[in-house]
Design an enzyme around this catalytic site. Structure first.
Site, short mmCIF file in Angstrom:
data_model
loop_
_atom_site.label_atom_id
_atom_site.label_comp_id
_atom_site.label_asym_id
_atom_site.label_seq_id
_atom_site.Cartn_x
_atom_site.Cartn_y
_atom_site.Cartn_z
N LEU A 38 0.91 -1.13 0.16
CA LEU A 38 -0.03 -0.04 -0.22
C LEU A 38 0.90 1.24 -0.08
CD1 LEU A 38 -2.67 -0.78 2.68
CD2 LEU A 38 -3.11 -1.00 0.09
N ARG A 39 2.04 1.09 0.11
CA ARG A 39 3.06 2.39 0.56
C ARG A 39 3.04 3.16 -0.84
NH1 ARG A 39 7.68 5.20 0.07
NH2 ARG A 39 8.14 6.28 1.95
N LYS A 40 3.02 2.75 -1.97
CA LYS A 40 2.95 3.57 -3.40
C LYS A 40 1.55 4.23 -3.35
CE LYS A 40 3.78 3.42 -8.09
NZ LYS A 40 2.82 4.21 -8.84
N VAL A 68 1.53 6.86 -0.45
CA VAL A 68 2.68 7.98 -0.52
C VAL A 68 2.73 8.62 -1.93
CG1 VAL A 68 4.89 8.48 -0.05
CG2 VAL A 68 3.74 6.87 1.27
#
Length: 140
Positions: A97-99, A102
């Site tokens: 989920l980071r991409k 962020v």
């Protein structure tokens, strides 16, 4: 002899109870509104940062193989038996989920409860326990 920055690891692990509380509150009080959507979003983001920071400290301190991605940080720590498969599975889903959180934040759906929001608090607490147990076994 290994140099593991236990102080920095512990500082990050101590953030988990507040992150877990925020995620639990968001899940239990979910109304689809902006405020809880932002609480969820920030809680997921902080959870990603905690697990990747701690995982990186372990990799560096115990001179594990180099990681090539956030997913690889989780894979390496799992391979080294820092945490069990059930924690690994959830953490892999989390770091993916980071991409979206962020970089593609402008597309993130803040009005929908993400499935990890309710499940993650217990997993984060288990992660902290697993890391502390691993350090105790490996350092002493």
């Amino acid at each position: 002899m290994y140099y593991v920055n236990q102080e920095q690891i512990e500082r990050r692990l101590k953030a988990i109870p507040e992150i877990a509380e925020g995620l639990r509150t968001a899940a239990q009080s979910w109304d689809g509104g902006l405020v809880l959507g932002l609480v969820q979003e920030r809680g997921l983001h902080l959870a990603i940062e905690v697990v990747t920071d701690v995982g990186s400290y372990l990799i560096d301190g115990f001179i594990m193989r180099d990681a090539s991605s956030y997913e690889d940080i989780m894979d390496i720590n799992h391979e080294e038996k820092v945490f069990p498969q059930e924690v690994h599975t959830v953490l892999l889903e989390l770091v993916r989920l980071r991409k979206p959180l962020v970089q593609d934040y402008y597309e993130w759906d803040r009005h929908t409860l993400h499935p990890l929001t309710a499940a993650l608090p217990d997993v984060l607490e288990q992660f902290a326990e697993n890391v502390r147990h691993y350090l105790q076994n490996e350092m002493y």
